[in-house]
Design an enzyme around this catalytic site. Structure first.
Site, PDB file in Angstrom:
ATOM      1  CG  ASP A   1      11.130   4.566 -29.390  1.00 36.21           C
ATOM      2  OD1 ASP A   1      10.047   4.974 -28.980  1.00 36.21           O
ATOM      3  OD2 ASP A   1      11.358   3.614 -30.484  1.00 36.21           O
TER       4      ASP A   1
ATOM      5  CG  ASP B   1      17.567   5.235 -35.208  1.00 40.20           C
ATOM      6  OD1 ASP B   1      16.587   5.950 -34.860  1.00 40.20           O
ATOM      7  OD2 ASP B   1      17.314   4.528 -36.252  1.00 40.20           O
TER       8      ASP B   1
ATOM      9  CD  GLU C   1       8.848   6.579 -32.573  1.00 45.35           C
ATOM     10  OE1 GLU C   1       7.891   5.665 -32.966  1.00 45.35           O
ATOM     11  OE2 GLU C   1      10.083   6.448 -32.874  1.00 45.35           O
TER      12      GLU C   1
ATOM     13  CG  ASN D   1      15.496   8.763 -38.813  1.00 50.50           C
ATOM     14  OD1 ASN D   1      15.725   9.719 -38.981  1.00 50.50           O
ATOM     15  ND2 ASN D   1      15.348   7.987 -37.753  1.00 50.50           N
ATOM     16  CB  VAL D   2      17.323   7.198 -45.538  1.00 48.08           C
ATOM     17  CG1 VAL D   2      17.165   6.427 -46.364  1.00 48.08           C
ATOM     18  CG2 VAL D   2      16.054   8.509 -45.743  1.00 48.08           C
TER      19      VAL D   2
END
Length: 280
Positions: free
Chosen positions: A104, A82, A134, A229-230
Site C-alpha cells: 500500500d 493486507d 492501491e 474486503n470485509v
C-alpha cells in the site's frame, strides 16, 4: 489442496460477474468460523492478515492455522497480506508462505508508489506470489461530503498497472475503512468504476466493504470488482451474536462468536453472488 494465489479466483470472478470476499483473521475462532462457513458454501476464500494481526498472533501461528483450515475444508484458499506498508513486510510474508501480498503506497507520490510496487512485484513474482496495489487512498471512518477528490482516476489507474505490473488494483470509488460517520451508506461512484474498468484489465479490488450497502456491493461485483474486503462487519456480527446468546462461559462465548462470523460470511457471499468452487 495447497494454498493458491488469487489469479484463477479473479479470472473466474470477472468472467462470472461476481466477487470473492476477503476476510481479516487473527486467531483460531475467526479462522474456523470463516472457513467452516465457506465449506458449507463450497466457495473460494481469501484470508487476510494485517500487520497488526501478524504482530499480535505471530506469523507462524497464523500460517499453521490456515494450513489446518486447508486440510479441513479442501477449498481453494489464498493467504493475503493486507496493507503491507513497505517492501520488508511484503518480503517477509512472501518468504513465510503467503500466496498474495498487498503493498500500500497510496499515500506516496504517484511515481514513488509505482517504484515501490514494482520492487515488490519483482520479488513476489520470482517466488510465484501475486501482488495487490492501491491508488486513490481509501479513507478511514469517512466523514466528508466531497468524495470526488478521493476517487481513483482511470488515467492514473491505467498508467499505474502498466508501469508497476501489479496483479490486482485497489481503487477508491467512495467507500471507507471502519464505521461510516457521515451517513449510513456511502455514495459509490459507478461512473468512476466503469471508467476504470474500461481501461484496466487488471482485477479490481474494493476496500471498505463493511457497511457499504448490499445493493452497492452487489452492483460493484456485477460491474467489475473481483475482491471485496470485509473486516468491521465481521467483528460487529460476532459481537452481536455473542450478546444475543447471553453466553456466561468461555466455551459458549467462542461458539457464539464463530457463529456470528459464519453468518456474516454467508450473507456477503450471497450479496457478492459468489459461485461455488468448480476447478482451481
Amino acid at each position: 489442496m495447497p494454498l493458491v494465489t488469487t489469479t484463477e479466483m479473479f479470472r473466474k470472478a470477472y468472467d462470472g460477474g461476481y466477487a470473492i470476499g476477503a476476510f481479516n483473521v487473527n486467531n483460531m475462532e475467526i479462522i474456523q468460523g470463516i472457513t467452516e462457513a465457506a465449506k458449507e458454501e463450497n466457495a473460494p476464500l481469501i484470508l487476510q492478515v494485517s500487520a497488526g494481526a501478524r504482530k499480535y498472533a505471530k506469523h507462524a501461528y497464523l500460517v499453521k492455522l490456515v494450513e489446518a483450515a486447508l486440510e479441513d475444508t479442501d477449498l481453494p484458499i489464498a493467504l493475503h497480506l493486507d496493507h503491507g506498508a513497505d517492501f520488508e513486510i511484503c518480503k517477509s510474508c512472501v518468504d513465510g508462505g503467503f500466496t498474495s501480498v498487498m503493498i500500500d503506497g497510496s499515500k506516496l507520490p504517484f511515481e514513488e508508489n509505482i517504484a515501490l510496487t514494482k520492487k515488490v512485484v519483482e520479488y513476489a513474482h520470482a517466488h510465484d506470489v501475486v501482488v495487490e496495489a492501491e491508488i486513490g487512498h481509501v479513507a478511514s471512518n469517512f466523514n466528508k461530503n466531497d468524495t470526488e477528490a478521493l476517487y481513483t482516476s482511470a488515467e492514473e489507474a491505467s498508467e499505474f498497472v502498466t508501469a508497476s505490473e501489479c496483479d490486482s488494483l485497489a481503487i477508491s470509488i467512495g467507500t471507507a475503512h471502519g464505521v461510516y460517520k457521515a451517513k449510513a451508506i456511502p455514495e459509490i461512484s459507478f461512473t468512476a468504476l466503469a471508467q476504470i474498468r474500461n481501461v484496466v484489465n487488471t482485477p479490481l479490488v474494493l476496500h471498505g466493504g463493511s457497511g457499504s450497502g448490499d445493493d452497492n456491493l452487489r452492483r460493484c461485483a456485477r460491474e467489475g470488482i473481483c475482491k471485496v474486503n470485509v473486516y468491521t462487519d465481521l467483528y460487529l456480527a460476532a459481537m452481536a451474536a455473542a450478546q444475543k446468546s447471553g453466553a456466561t462461559d468461555y466455551l459458549s462465548l467462542r461458539k457464539a462468536l464463530k457463529q456470528g462470523m459464519s453468518d456474516c460470511l454467508k450473507h456477503y457471499y450471497s450479496v457478492f453472488e459468489t459461485k461455488p468452487v468448480t476447478e482451481f
